[in-house]
Enzyme design. Structure first.
Site, PDB file in Angstrom:
ATOM      1  N   ASN A 174       7.323  12.459  20.449  1.00  0.00           N
ATOM      2  CA  ASN A 174       7.668  11.112  20.038  1.00  0.00           C
ATOM      3  C   ASN A 174       9.134  10.737  20.998  1.00  0.00           C
ATOM      4  O   ASN A 174       9.082   9.296  21.281  1.00  0.00           O
ATOM      5  CB  ASN A 174       8.033  10.851  18.780  1.00  0.00           C
ATOM      6  CG  ASN A 174       9.151  11.871  18.229  1.00  0.00           C
ATOM      7  OD1 ASN A 174       9.459  12.956  18.724  1.00  0.00           O
ATOM      8  ND2 ASN A 174      10.087  11.568  17.440  1.00  0.00           N
ATOM      9  N   GLU A 196      15.715  20.888  14.407  1.00  0.00           N
ATOM     10  CA  GLU A 196      15.987  19.758  13.975  1.00  0.00           C
ATOM     11  C   GLU A 196      14.509  19.289  13.461  1.00  0.00           C
ATOM     12  O   GLU A 196      13.468  19.017  14.258  1.00  0.00           O
ATOM     13  CB  GLU A 196      16.391  18.492  14.972  1.00  0.00           C
ATOM     14  CG  GLU A 196      16.807  17.274  14.586  1.00  0.00           C
ATOM     15  CD  GLU A 196      15.571  16.117  14.216  1.00  0.00           C
ATOM     16  OE1 GLU A 196      15.364  16.136  13.015  1.00  0.00           O
ATOM     17  OE2 GLU A 196      14.822  15.865  15.020  1.00  0.00           O
ATOM     18  N   GLU A 202      22.758  19.086  17.411  1.00  0.00           N
ATOM     19  CA  GLU A 202      22.619  18.606  18.715  1.00  0.00           C
ATOM     20  C   GLU A 202      23.550  17.308  19.303  1.00  0.00           C
ATOM     21  O   GLU A 202      24.125  16.637  18.405  1.00  0.00           O
ATOM     22  CB  GLU A 202      21.152  17.978  18.817  1.00  0.00           C
ATOM     23  CG  GLU A 202      20.200  19.091  18.480  1.00  0.00           C
ATOM     24  CD  GLU A 202      18.867  18.833  18.921  1.00  0.00           C
ATOM     25  OE1 GLU A 202      18.431  19.659  19.723  1.00  0.00           O
ATOM     26  OE2 GLU A 202      18.245  17.949  18.060  1.00  0.00           O
TER      27      GLU A 202
END
Length: 465
Positions: free
Chosen positions: A132, A229, A443
């Protein structure tokens, strides 16, 4: 051979790629092990120079990269260009980190002894990235890994690997030595081979909870580090004092930008009962102004989903909600006409939504937003937290006390006030809690270096007898 079709018109082929075998993965890890020896000894400022040069190349190539991403993944070309420039910004931020000295220094307990700490690379690290954000997410994993002195084996999604390949091409053209970044393209067998390779000291993953949990078990079983994640079911809480037009604009932007294909997209709008009907009306008015269309059409606002499989999954979730009593006050179906050849779903606002519906209980990765009424701020927070996920959350209000009550009590790794749930800066940490977090590592920002490096404490006796 991997063949990808244009999400805006699946009759058209967008790209083809050679795929790799488990044996290719093993060979890539071997080359990366050699690259890690060289790159790990390269001084930080020289690593920084490569990252700066690669960022400049991405900026120069942004238009061409954006067009390729749009043809392959479907997103608006303006968004694809912005994503490419974001990748360049991430490289520049971590170039700065590579130039800085990280550590502490001071006197040791013994006389005439200096004690200090330094960060060391892990060696070979693996990155598994989604489709994405096909260039931005590889960049925000690759940049800190390289800044810390590691070699990398990167496995991009087979749904849209082109952005990752463009990023790696820029790094190599900027002078990154051979073997420091290897790319492997393939399915589950490629991923499991990478996770199981003993030379891989750490693996960073972005994707679904089911796959992430399985990868984490494999990686941690052999003592390697894992960063994940994972999913999100992000709430936007709207209090009764909010302006409904402004709240609707925030909700629609967060829910339908990139066709809802963001892990931080707004999935649930939780609104105080007094504002429920005005907010619904304002959201429908906002959606009526949106044009669904191809990403290469500058007039489009909502692009296609990544492929027909994704379209089917989203439409199935909508149908399940409608069958359980929800009402589609906007959208609720695929478009007719020429767009039927693409993977489009009209931006969908669901009223009368509630628990038991997939659109409320889980992550539906598309342009679907469920609107739920509540009696007050406490119930709103309770509903917002009624999910196994905890990635991003937002509140719209003019009440400072209510806003900070939300900040204190919401179970989310990232919180926005009077902003959409998506949105993150390269210099700030990114990550969630509960089921959205595959580990305790964040992150982006300086925090990203903690996963990709290890601390070493050094004692030097300088006052010799």
């Amino acid at each position: 051979m991997l063949t990808l079709h244009d999400p805006a018109d699946v009759r058209q082929i967008a790209a083809t790629y050679e795929t790799h075998t488990p044996a290719d993965v093993t060979a890539a890890c071997e080359r990366a092990a050699g690259g890690a020896e060289l790159w790990g000894r390269t001084p930080g400022p020289r690593r920084a120079a490569v990252l700066h040069a690669a960022a400049a190349l991405l900026e120069q190539r942004a238009d061409a990269i954006a067009a390729d991403i749009t043809r392959e993944e479907g997103k608006l070309v303006a968004d694809a260009r912005a994503e490419t420039l974001r990748a360049a910004a991430v490289l520049r931020f971590h170039a700065g980190e590579a130039e800085r000295t990280h550590g502490e220094a001071g006197d040791a307990g013994d006389p005439g002894t200096l004690a200090y700490t330094r960060r060391r690379p892990l060696g070979v690290v693996a990155l598994v990235t989604p489709w994405n954000f096909p260039i931005a997410i590889p960049a925000w994993k690759l940049a800190p890994a390289l800044a810390a002195g590691n070699a990398v084996v990167l496995k991009p999604s087979t749904r849209a690997p082109g952005g990752a390949l463009a990023l790696v091409a820029a790094l190599r053209d900027a002078g990154l030595p051979e073997g420091v970044v290897e790319v492997v393209i393939g399915g589950a067998d490629v991923g499991t081979t990478l996770a199981d390779d003993a030379r891989v000291a750490a693996l960073s993953f972005t994707g679904s909870n089911a796959v992430g949990d399985a990868v984490r078990e494999r990686v941690q079983a052999r003592g390697a580090r894992f960063q994940g994640e994972l999913g999100g079911n992000n709430p936007l809480v709207v209090l009764a004092d909010a302006d409904p037009a402004r709240a609707a604009a925030i909700a629609v932007s967060g829910a339908f930008g990139a066709a809802g294909q963001k892990c931080t997209a707004t999935r649930r709008v939780i609104v105080e009962q007094r504002l429920y009907e005005p907010l619904l009306a304002a959201m429908v008015a906002e959606v009526d102004r949106l044009k669904t269309g191809p990403g290469l059409d500058a007039a489009s606002h909502v692009p296609p989903l990544v492929d027909k499989e994704a379209q089917s999954e989203v439409l199935e979730a909508i149908e399940q909600a409608l069958g359980a009593g929800a009402e589609a006050v906007a959208g609720g179906r695929a478009p007719d006409g020429e767009l039927q050849h693409g993977a489009f779903v009209l931006p969908t606002v669901l009223a009368q939504a509630g628990p038991g519906m997939t659109v409320v209980d889980d992550e539906v990765f598309g342009p679907v937003c469920a609107v739920l009424p509540v009696g007050g701020v406490d119930e709103a927070i309770e509903q917002a937290n009624a999910t196994p996920y905890g990635l991003s959350a937002s509140i719209v209000t003019n009440d400072l006390r209510g806003a900070f009550r939300f900040v204190e009590r919401i179970d989310a790794g990232m919180v926005h006030v009077n902003r959409p749930t998506p949105g993150a800066d390269p210099h700030m940490p990114f990550g969630g809690v509960k089921g959205s977090a595959g580990s305790g590592y964040r992150e982006q920002g300086r925090a990203a270096l903690e996963f990709f490096s290890q601390s070493q404490t050094v004692y030097v006796q300088h006052d010799l007898p």
